[in-house]
Design a protein around this motif. Structure first.
Motif, PDB file in Angstrom:
ATOM      1  N   SER A   1      21.371 -61.695   7.868  1.00 23.00           N
ATOM      2  CA  SER A   1      21.735 -61.007   6.762  1.00 23.00           C
ATOM      3  C   SER A   1      22.871 -61.235   7.438  1.00 23.00           C
ATOM      4  O   SER A   1      24.209 -62.181   6.435  1.00 23.00           O
TER       5      SER A   1
ATOM      6  N   THR B   1      25.041 -64.988   8.419  1.00 24.93           N
ATOM      7  CA  THR B   1      24.829 -65.501   7.635  1.00 24.93           C
ATOM      8  C   THR B   1      26.082 -65.235   6.561  1.00 24.93           C
ATOM      9  O   THR B   1      26.934 -65.451   6.046  1.00 24.93           O
TER      10      THR B   1
ATOM     11  N   GLU C   1      30.135 -67.630   6.410  1.00 23.38           N
ATOM     12  CA  GLU C   1      29.288 -68.275   5.508  1.00 23.38           C
ATOM     13  C   GLU C   1      31.256 -67.877   5.164  1.00 23.38           C
ATOM     14  O   GLU C   1      31.978 -68.512   4.075  1.00 23.38           O
TER      15      GLU C   1
ATOM     16  N   ARG D   1      29.490 -63.750  13.569  1.00 25.24           N
ATOM     17  CA  ARG D   1      29.216 -63.255  13.714  1.00 25.24           C
ATOM     18  C   ARG D   1      28.851 -63.630  14.841  1.00 25.24           C
ATOM     19  O   ARG D   1      27.068 -63.679  15.266  1.00 25.24           O
TER      20      ARG D   1
END
Length: 326
Positions: free
Chosen positions: A197, A200, A204, A238
């Motif tokens: 999570s 992501t 993004e 990330r």
């Protein structure tokens, strides 16, 4: 709603009615922070700043994806910060920003009822404290936005550090073989889900600022290096999430491989027992009732049959040993 005037001389609280006149000044900029935005407040923001109806709708509705929209006089940006919930659930704490030349409007989109308001306002409150203490002195709305988003990235890093500790603790449980196996496996999958999570969200969000860097006509002169720094920070979150997720997956694979190996060994032992007892059962089923019948029991034949059983069992055990079954 909190209205503040940010200028080289410092930061000061203002009233909502002061905003139109403050927007006319060029010796600072306005920062409006809305903790909970309803339709009435959204209409006031739209009337005062001229926000597009679609942007206002995004403020009122929960957005599960970060986004950016460029308008003639401002940028609209939606980002998220992770907040751990129950049973591995990750709440998306939404931060909406309207970044103009002389103003920054921050709103906090609808969030789950389980998330405290202190968590929702954590990033803007942190930056406000730094502004009031003089540790941050933004000269433009974009620099203030950069400080808030930097706090948001830091929150992602803190969550990632917490999960890294959880992965290390689970690895220790696996190595020491402590705890309920089913519970340990469930905890590992939940931690991996949280890592995914955060990964992501960071990926993004980084793409949003990649897009922003291409809007050269819409961003101020001081923005490019700040945008690039945020891109790098999101990329690092990330990357670290990927590393921790890969490590967690390695722990899960090791645990499952060891469990599967133990199951296979148990099945081999059961197969060995069945193979050893099968000829004994066959002989007993054929001769048992005929050899042991009260006074007519044939002792000699009984001894011979028992000897054959022992020989067969011994031969099966020797064969199993050669096959390395035990």
């Amino acid at each position: 709603m909190d209205v503040r005037w940010v200028s080289p001389s410092g930061i000061g609280a203002r009233e909502w009615s002061d905003v139109p006149s403050l927007l006319e000044r060029d010796d600072g900029f306005v920062w409006v922070d809305v903790g909970s935005c309803d339709e009435a407040m959204a209409d006031e923001l739209a009337d005062c700043f001229g926000f597009h109806a679609l942007a206002v709708r995004d403020v009122l509705e929960r957005s599960h994806l970060p986004k950016i929209h460029a308008y003639p006089d401002h940028l609209f940006v939606v980002l998220h910060a992770p907040q751990s919930g129950e049973a591995g659930h990750v709440h998306l704490v939404e931060l909406d920003q309207f970044i103009g030349r002389r103003y920054l409007v921050t709103t906090h989109g609808p969030v789950a009822a389980e998330v405290p308001i202190e968590v929702v306002l954590k990033d803007t409150k942190h930056v406000l404290d730094r502004l009031e203490s003089g540790r941050v002195e933004p000269a433009t709305p974009f620099e203030l936005s950069y400080a808030i988003v930097s706090s948001l990235v830091h929150r992602q890093t803190i969550e990632l550090g917490r999960l890294a500790k959880s992965v290390a603790a689970l690895e220790q449980k696996v190595r020491d073989e402590t705890g309920d196996p089913v519970r340990v496996l469930e905890e590992m999958f939940l931690v991996r889900h949280e890592l995914l999570s955060i990964r992501t969200i960071a990926a993004e969000s980084g793409e949003v600022y990649e897009r922003m860097s291409a809007l050269t006509r819409m961003i101020p002169a001081e923005a490019p290096p700040l945008i690039q720094d945020l891109i790098n920070r999101f990329a690092r979150v990330r990357s670290m999430s990927d590393d921790e997720k890969e490590f967690a997956q390695g722990v899960i694979d090791f645990y499952q491989a060891r469990t599967s190996t133990r199951m296979n060994m148990a099945m081999e032992r059961l197969a060995l027992i069945a193979a050893v007892l099968l000829p004994v059962s066959a002989i007993a089923s054929i001769y048992g009732m005929n050899l042991i019948v009260g006074e007519r029991t044939d002792v000699t034949q009984l001894v011979v049959v028992l000897a054959i059983m022992a020989i067969v069992v011994g031969a099966m055990l020797v064969w199993a040993k050669r096959m390395k079954w035990w």
